[in-house]
Design an enzyme around this catalytic site. Sequence first.
Site: not given
Length: 563
Positions: A180-181, A361, A363, A365-366, A470
Amino acid sequence: AFVPRGRSRIQTSKQPSHMRLSLPFLGLALLAATSMAEAFVPRGSSTAASRGGGALDAAAAATVTEVPTSPIAGMRPGTSGLRKKVEVWQEGEYIENFIQSLVDTAKASEGGQLDTIIVAGDGRYFNSEAMQIICRVLAGNGVSNIWVPQSGIMSTPAVSAAIRRREGGAAQGAIVLTASHNPGGPGEDFGIKYNEAFGQPAGEDFTEALYERSLEISSFKTVEGTEDIDLSAPAGTTFQLTDTSTVTIIDPYDCYLDALKSCFDFDKLRQFVKREEFSLLFDGMHGAGGPFARRVLAKELGMPESSLLRCDPRPDFGGCHPDPNLIYAAALVKKMGLKPDGSADESVDVSSLPTLGAANDGDGDRNLIAGAGCFVTPSDSLALICDNWDAIPHFAKAGGPKGVARSMPSSAALDVVAEARGIPFFNTPTGWKFFGNLMSSKEMFDKQDYTPFLCGEESFGTGSDHIREKDGLWAVLSWMSILMKANENTPEGKPLVSVKDIVRKHWGTYGRHFYCRYDYEAVDSDAANQMMDLIRDNFVDGDCSTISGDESGIKLIGAEEFG
């Protein structure tokens, strides 16, 4: 870093795991040792297995092998999969053990058979090498159809869309390579998570069963004697790993575009962004969301390339921390006329700034949302989208959301809007899988249908039921739609109703919810646990009414913890 099974390798006990060499690739590996940029370029060997009779020859030469192994400690997934330093994943047969445990768990939940699985990643360091290993383990376990996006890169929202939409939802799940982030590169983070058949992150029952399986595993299955998959091959190219297992390169964009177009009016947005008064700056932070932003914002909506910042994925995210917050998206924050704390820089001419700023971010999603001289907190953004649902076709055509939810640490901004609007409201633990249960209440549990559904969390996550993750780009298109609606009566050439105008109007109606989040990174675990115990004893389980206020005038009235 990746050494295909069945090939000789050179390794000494002093070599770091990311420097392991395979003899057929010795020249390439030595070049990588002298040029980190070259090391980051995904490599594929001969693609003979994807062409005509070569595919049959490769399948005939392949051997399914069961390799003895032993359990490896520490494979309990968290709220978003298993994350470790990349060197941990590169060590020995760590990936094989984890994926075999995952496959065994998935088979048990699917009645003993896995037919179609997606394998995709956010493009971080070790992404391509890990995908080769995973595809071989899946083929060794008899998975018939393995779908891999071209280049191996796919945003997490796009993966969820592909699970739900490709071939009518034929995929039983997806193995997503992402942390992720978190930062990527040597010495940084790598992760793997599993999304289930409705596109949602695996629930706690699944992840706990996976962990238990990892503690008892004694062997894993893989395929030897096959060439590497050419991840750069055109969509539609197939690679026959065994007589019964085929890897197909898929278009990473198509299902995701379909999902977004089901939510927004692209034709009207295309006209709105042509207005001279409107401009956008989108920061992809060198993550997986960048190419999707280019496809949607530039190709579909016709926005100029100058609207895109850092939209080329890099395995080390360009050396940045791909978390879209005020600290790590500092370049975007400054370009939006903001100080590092999110307040407006009064020395900047607001008229010279972009109308809307946004960031993704690692991937995709944010999201971070900002207007000229105006930072929108994630909690406010969620509440504003809820209050302006009539600007978003996905909600408008249904007469509004049928349910909304926020994570427990988020502010109560959504709560008051939901109450005023008469929308069912939920407060959930942190983790998108809890939102997924609400979105899929009807299809999974035959309970009340809360779709269309809106949800979000304090950690810059916002989304809807178009997928079960998300979705950063969805949030950006939501804000573009809100701006378009707010300016439908603004004449050409006149100043637009701004993000700041919309936010201030919202505060005037509902009040302003202040919100702070503090992240403590790389702290001592024992000390952190002691601090949490102190909070539980004194505040969560204690009596907050006995705690007096201080000079700030702020008084603690409650403390919550989800068990």
